[in-house]
Design a protein around this motif. Structure first.
Motif, PDB file in Angstrom:
ATOM      1  N   ARG A 127       0.757  -1.315   0.067  1.00 13.31           N
ATOM      2  CA  ARG A 127       0.037   0.101   0.146  1.00 13.31           C
ATOM      3  C   ARG A 127       0.726   1.329   0.041  1.00 13.31           C
ATOM      4  NH1 ARG A 127      -5.273  -0.421  -1.699  1.00 13.31           N
ATOM      5  NH2 ARG A 127      -5.965  -2.041  -0.395  1.00 13.31           N
ATOM      6  N   THR A 128       1.869   1.252   0.609  1.00 16.88           N
ATOM      7  CA  THR A 128       3.013   2.386   0.559  1.00 16.88           C
ATOM      8  C   THR A 128       4.228   2.015  -0.633  1.00 16.88           C
ATOM      9  OG1 THR A 128       2.456   2.819   3.016  1.00 16.88           O
ATOM     10  CG2 THR A 128       4.454   3.838   1.829  1.00 16.88           C
ATOM     11  N   LEU A 129       4.166   2.803  -1.660  1.00 17.44           N
ATOM     12  CA  LEU A 129       5.159   2.562  -2.658  1.00 17.44           C
ATOM     13  C   LEU A 129       6.335   3.426  -2.417  1.00 17.44           C
ATOM     14  CD1 LEU A 129       2.846   2.679  -5.717  1.00 17.44           C
ATOM     15  CD2 LEU A 129       3.497   0.558  -4.188  1.00 17.44           C
ATOM     16  N   HIS A 130       7.549   2.597  -2.796  1.00 20.71           N
ATOM     17  CA  HIS A 130       8.745   3.500  -2.702  1.00 20.71           C
ATOM     18  C   HIS A 130       9.669   3.255  -3.942  1.00 20.71           C
ATOM     19  CE1 HIS A 130       8.515   3.867   1.674  1.00 20.71           C
ATOM     20  NE2 HIS A 130       7.817   2.688   1.768  1.00 20.71           N
ATOM     21  N   HIS A 131      10.604   3.970  -4.458  1.00 18.76           N
ATOM     22  CA  HIS A 131      11.382   3.698  -5.486  1.00 18.76           C
ATOM     23  C   HIS A 131      12.284   2.410  -5.217  1.00 18.76           C
ATOM     24  CE1 HIS A 131      13.817   4.508  -9.222  1.00 18.76           C
ATOM     25  NE2 HIS A 131      14.861   4.341  -8.158  1.00 18.76           N
ATOM     26  N   GLY A 132      12.531   1.533  -6.181  1.00 24.40           N
ATOM     27  CA  GLY A 132      13.383   0.505  -6.074  1.00 24.40           C
ATOM     28  C   GLY A 132      12.736  -0.597  -5.584  1.00 24.40           C
ATOM     29  N   GLU A 133      13.182  -1.850  -5.807  1.00 23.50           N
ATOM     30  CA  GLU A 133      12.509  -3.102  -5.415  1.00 23.50           C
ATOM     31  C   GLU A 133      12.513  -3.312  -3.828  1.00 23.50           C
ATOM     32  OE1 GLU A 133      12.845  -7.229  -7.570  1.00 23.50           O
ATOM     33  OE2 GLU A 133      14.284  -7.391  -6.280  1.00 23.50           O
ATOM     34  N   ASN A 134      11.234  -3.770  -3.402  1.00 20.82           N
ATOM     35  CA  ASN A 134      11.019  -4.084  -2.014  1.00 20.82           C
ATOM     36  C   ASN A 134      11.788  -5.024  -1.532  1.00 20.82           C
ATOM     37  OD1 ASN A 134       9.476  -4.855   0.488  1.00 20.82           O
ATOM     38  ND2 ASN A 134       8.073  -3.132  -0.018  1.00 20.82           N
ATOM     39  N   PRO A 135      12.575  -4.896  -0.355  1.00 20.27           N
ATOM     40  CA  PRO A 135      13.317  -6.031   0.113  1.00 20.27           C
ATOM     41  C   PRO A 135      12.571  -7.288   0.391  1.00 20.27           C
ATOM     42  CG  PRO A 135      13.896  -4.071   1.184  1.00 20.27           C
ATOM     43  CD  PRO A 135      12.482  -3.622   0.502  1.00 20.27           C
ATOM     44  N   ASP A 136      11.402  -7.011   0.863  1.00 13.81           N
ATOM     45  CA  ASP A 136      10.828  -8.246   1.043  1.00 13.81           C
ATOM     46  C   ASP A 136      10.676  -9.271  -0.201  1.00 13.81           C
ATOM     47  OD1 ASP A 136       9.210  -9.900   2.480  1.00 13.81           O
ATOM     48  OD2 ASP A 136       7.539  -8.753   2.746  1.00 13.81           O
ATOM     49  N   VAL A 137      10.428  -8.614  -1.345  1.00 11.22           N
ATOM     50  CA  VAL A 137      10.691  -9.297  -2.723  1.00 11.22           C
ATOM     51  C   VAL A 137      11.985  -9.725  -3.021  1.00 11.22           C
ATOM     52  CG1 VAL A 137      10.472  -9.165  -5.243  1.00 11.22           C
ATOM     53  CG2 VAL A 137       8.647  -8.225  -3.844  1.00 11.22           C
ATOM     54  N   THR A 138      12.855  -8.938  -3.005  1.00 10.74           N
ATOM     55  CA  THR A 138      14.414  -9.410  -2.901  1.00 10.74           C
ATOM     56  C   THR A 138      14.872 -10.534  -2.244  1.00 10.74           C
ATOM     57  OG1 THR A 138      14.996  -6.967  -3.459  1.00 10.74           O
ATOM     58  CG2 THR A 138      16.654  -8.542  -3.355  1.00 10.74           C
ATOM     59  N   VAL A 139      14.403 -10.541  -0.885  1.00  7.28           N
ATOM     60  CA  VAL A 139      15.155 -11.632   0.051  1.00  7.28           C
ATOM     61  C   VAL A 139      14.229 -12.730  -0.204  1.00  7.28           C
ATOM     62  CG1 VAL A 139      15.505 -12.152   2.335  1.00  7.28           C
ATOM     63  CG2 VAL A 139      15.961  -9.806   1.615  1.00  7.28           C
ATOM     64  N   GLN A 140      12.767 -12.657  -0.326  1.00  8.87           N
ATOM     65  CA  GLN A 140      12.149 -13.943  -0.403  1.00  8.87           C
ATOM     66  C   GLN A 140      12.514 -14.640  -1.613  1.00  8.87           C
ATOM     67  OE1 GLN A 140       8.890 -14.837   2.194  1.00  8.87           O
ATOM     68  NE2 GLN A 140       8.270 -12.753   2.376  1.00  8.87           N
ATOM     69  N   ARG A 141      12.406 -14.058  -2.702  1.00 14.41           N
ATOM     70  CA  ARG A 141      12.748 -14.445  -4.004  1.00 14.41           C
ATOM     71  C   ARG A 141      14.109 -15.208  -4.147  1.00 14.41           C
ATOM     72  NH1 ARG A 141      12.140 -10.448  -7.960  1.00 14.41           N
ATOM     73  NH2 ARG A 141      14.371  -9.721  -7.226  1.00 14.41           N
ATOM     74  N   VAL A 142      15.165 -14.710  -3.429  1.00 16.45           N
ATOM     75  CA  VAL A 142      16.589 -15.147  -3.452  1.00 16.45           C
ATOM     76  C   VAL A 142      16.568 -16.458  -2.648  1.00 16.45           C
ATOM     77  CG1 VAL A 142      18.683 -14.780  -2.253  1.00 16.45           C
ATOM     78  CG2 VAL A 142      17.685 -13.072  -3.899  1.00 16.45           C
ATOM     79  N   LEU A 143      16.045 -16.498  -1.527  1.00 15.98           N
ATOM     80  CA  LEU A 143      15.843 -17.591  -0.535  1.00 15.98           C
ATOM     81  C   LEU A 143      14.902 -18.645  -1.228  1.00 15.98           C
ATOM     82  CD1 LEU A 143      15.432 -15.902   3.087  1.00 15.98           C
ATOM     83  CD2 LEU A 143      17.410 -16.853   2.093  1.00 15.98           C
ATOM     84  N   SER A 144      13.925 -18.512  -1.835  1.00 18.21           N
ATOM     85  CA  SER A 144      13.108 -19.429  -2.311  1.00 18.21           C
ATOM     86  C   SER A 144      13.929 -20.044  -3.617  1.00 18.21           C
ATOM     87  CB  SER A 144      11.765 -18.744  -3.073  1.00 18.21           C
ATOM     88  OG  SER A 144      11.029 -19.980  -3.344  1.00 18.21           O
ATOM     89  N   ASP A 145      14.461 -19.231  -4.405  1.00 12.32           N
ATOM     90  CA  ASP A 145      15.317 -19.956  -5.516  1.00 12.32           C
ATOM     91  C   ASP A 145      16.457 -20.815  -5.027  1.00 12.32           C
ATOM     92  OD1 ASP A 145      13.656 -18.613  -7.222  1.00 12.32           O
ATOM     93  OD2 ASP A 145      14.851 -16.846  -7.700  1.00 12.32           O
ATOM     94  N   ALA A 146      16.864 -20.242  -3.721  1.00 14.84           N
ATOM     95  CA  ALA A 146      18.051 -20.873  -3.168  1.00 14.84           C
ATOM     96  C   ALA A 146      17.508 -22.308  -2.689  1.00 14.84           C
ATOM     97  CB  ALA A 146      18.837 -20.324  -2.371  1.00 14.84           C
ATOM     98  N   GLY A 147      16.107 -22.622  -2.446  1.00 13.95           N
ATOM     99  CA  GLY A 147      15.737 -23.815  -1.891  1.00 13.95           C
ATOM    100  C   GLY A 147      15.742 -23.778  -0.423  1.00 13.95           C
ATOM    101  N   SER A 148      15.764 -22.456   0.211  1.00 18.52           N
ATOM    102  CA  SER A 148      15.811 -22.548   1.690  1.00 18.52           C
ATOM    103  C   SER A 148      14.169 -23.199   2.055  1.00 18.52           C
ATOM    104  CB  SER A 148      15.764 -21.164   2.095  1.00 18.52           C
ATOM    105  OG  SER A 148      15.426 -21.055   3.413  1.00 18.52           O
ATOM    106  N   PRO A 149      14.362 -24.019   3.105  1.00 21.81           N
ATOM    107  CA  PRO A 149      13.125 -24.463   3.754  1.00 21.81           C
ATOM    108  C   PRO A 149      12.403 -23.423   4.578  1.00 21.81           C
ATOM    109  CG  PRO A 149      14.892 -25.400   4.649  1.00 21.81           C
ATOM    110  CD  PRO A 149      15.680 -24.724   3.636  1.00 21.81           C
ATOM    111  N   TYR A 150      12.998 -22.461   5.011  1.00 24.03           N
ATOM    112  CA  TYR A 150      12.681 -21.658   5.996  1.00 24.03           C
ATOM    113  C   TYR A 150      11.733 -20.169   5.531  1.00 24.03           C
ATOM    114  CZ  TYR A 150      16.129 -24.330   8.239  1.00 24.03           C
ATOM    115  OH  TYR A 150      16.954 -25.579   8.791  1.00 24.03           O
ATOM    116  N   VAL A 151      11.482 -20.226   4.300  1.00 22.78           N
ATOM    117  CA  VAL A 151      10.568 -19.261   3.765  1.00 22.78           C
ATOM    118  C   VAL A 151       9.488 -19.853   2.913  1.00 22.78           C
ATOM    119  CG1 VAL A 151      12.294 -17.420   3.880  1.00 22.78           C
ATOM    120  CG2 VAL A 151      12.063 -18.705   1.683  1.00 22.78           C
ATOM    121  N   PRO A 152       8.291 -19.517   2.711  1.00 20.61           N
ATOM    122  CA  PRO A 152       7.378 -19.847   1.591  1.00 20.61           C
ATOM    123  C   PRO A 152       7.997 -19.619   0.229  1.00 20.61           C
ATOM    124  CG  PRO A 152       6.397 -18.357   3.104  1.00 20.61           C
ATOM    125  CD  PRO A 152       7.946 -18.084   3.568  1.00 20.61           C
ATOM    126  N   ARG A 153       7.510 -20.827  -0.485  1.00 18.35           N
ATOM    127  CA  ARG A 153       7.768 -20.623  -1.932  1.00 18.35           C
ATOM    128  C   ARG A 153       7.351 -19.251  -2.758  1.00 18.35           C
ATOM    129  NH1 ARG A 153       5.469 -24.892  -5.131  1.00 18.35           N
ATOM    130  NH2 ARG A 153       4.140 -25.010  -3.486  1.00 18.35           N
TER     131      ARG A 153
END
Length: 412
Positions: A132-158
């Motif tokens: 709901r609040t927008l900021h310039h740049g990719e949101n860290p929530d997206v950056t981090v969860q995508r990286v962890l999911s792509d790395a196969g981490s069992p500790y975040v949702p896919r």
């Protein structure tokens, strides 16, 4: 009232509206047609920092009971998050296969964003977080969860996908800003957040040390994956200096607002001096706002860590800067203290200490853990408790003894 006035009234009443401490001054910055809706970007210029809100509106379907947000020449408009043709279209735009998606619903209780759950074959399988609040740049929530999911981490949702947009911004080169509208990930049915589980355990006098240990291993695993797949940097003089400035600024504010902190300020400052004189590990991407409310227990499948947006009061650009992984550890240790205290235990300090010990033991032994320096960890725990003391003094004075006890324990 006018369309803009109606929209302003509705926005100012939403839980995700961050300007409740001032009289809002809202204006429509941009209106972007999209699938089954129009995406309004609404700017509030009245606060200390201009804030841009993401407000998609749609025509109500027949029979809907969604609240009317505003009306234009063609009729009423509703929050598009309540309009399945729009929300399913968002999923499709993120690259998600929506062939089996049958509907969507908004989760209640969300504060800073809007979470939408989608059903495939009559069971919930996907959740979309609409920022709901927008900021310039990719949101860290997206950056981090995508990286962890792509790395196969069992500790975040896919992670399934995300959607970006651009909007006018005269302060940027070219006059345009780019940012994240939202992302979709795996929906985990039957989960409970760590805070509610810990609180129930404290109140019922049941063991939480095993769960604390498993959580420590999960945090270590996430730290290791982030260190491997995202940038790290040495803790140089500039980085350490910036941390020192933040520590001392918070302590100064607490000294002026909380007399009990002022009485302890000399000892706290001395602990900071000790930590600043130590060698620090490399800085890396971290969670940034880790506590028991940011972890989910999946039945028979352990912990998942969520909400990697970082500390809400920090500017978005700062949240992506590498930091001390020890900060996450300190945040979780403080959360155990809160659970014990709010649980109303007579031996709250002992209960929390047992949880902290189990968490630290498991964290330090798990793959991916950063080496913990007790002196640096103590300073970070103190900084967190000082922050909490300011918050409690301003908002929940009855809770002020909780961070003060945490300060005394750390100093001891």
């Amino acid at each position: 009232m006018s369309f803009t006035a109606d929209l302003s009234v509705w926005v100012s009443r939403q839980r995700w509206f961050a300007g409740k401490s001032h009289d809002p001054r809202l204006r429509i910055l941009d209106a972007q047609p999209t699938r089954e809706a129009v995406r309004y970007l609404v700017m509030d210029d009245a606060g200390s920092r201009p804030t841009l809100y993401h407000v998609p509106l749609a025509r109500p379907a027949a029979g809907t009971d969604a609240e009317t947000v505003a009306s234009d020449a063609s009729g009423p408009l509703i929050d598009a998050a309540q309009h399945p043709p729009f929300t399913i279209g968002l999923l499709a735009d993120m690259g998600v296969d929506v062939e089996r998606v049958r509907g969507s619903r908004v989760l209640t209780g969300e504060q800073s964003n809007t979470s939408i759950v989608f059903e495939e074959d009559d069971r919930p399988t996907i959740i979309l977080k609409l920022f709901r609040t927008l900021h310039h740049g990719e949101n860290p929530d997206v950056t981090v969860q995508r990286v962890l999911s792509d790395a196969g981490s069992p500790y975040v949702p896919r992670f399934f996908g995300n959607l970006d947009a651009q909007w006018p911004d005269i302060g940027r080169p070219g006059g345009t800003a780019h940012g994240t509208l939202g992302f979709a990930q795996e929906f985990l049915p039957g989960v409970r957040d760590g805070w509610s589980i810990a609180l129930a355990a404290a109140r019922a006098d049941t063991d939480f040390t095993r769960a604390s240990g498993e959580l420590g291993a999960a945090v270590a695993g996430v730290h290791g994956a982030l260190r491997t797949h995202l940038e790290t940097m040495p803790a140089d003089a500039e980085s350490v200096g910036a941390t020192e400035v933040a520590w001392r600024r918070r302590l100064s504010i607490a000294m002026s607002e909380v007399p009990a902190v002022a009485a302890r300020a000399e000892a706290i400052a001395s602990a900071y001096d000790d930590a600043l004189a130590r060698p620090w590990p490399r800085l890396q991407r971290i969670h940034g706002d880790l506590h028991l409310g940011q972890v989910l227990a999946v039945p028979e499948d352990g912990w998942r860590i969520i909400d990697f947006e970082g500390e809400p009061l920090r500017p978005m650009a700062e949240r992506a800067i590498p930091d001390l992984a020890t900060r996450d550890v300190a945040g979780m240790l403080r959360s155990f203290d809160y659970a014990g205290a709010v649980g109303g235990r007579d031996d709250a300090a002992h209960w929390a200490a047992a949880c902290r010990a189990a968490f630290l033991d498991a964290y330090t032994r798990a793959q991916g853990a950063v080496e913990l320096d007790d002196v640096v960890l103590r300073a970070l725990v103190l900084d967190k408790a000082v922050y909490e003391a300011i918050y409690e003094a301003r908002n929940r004075p009855d809770w002020l003894p909780v961070p003060l006890a945490g300060i005394d324990a750390a100093l001891a």
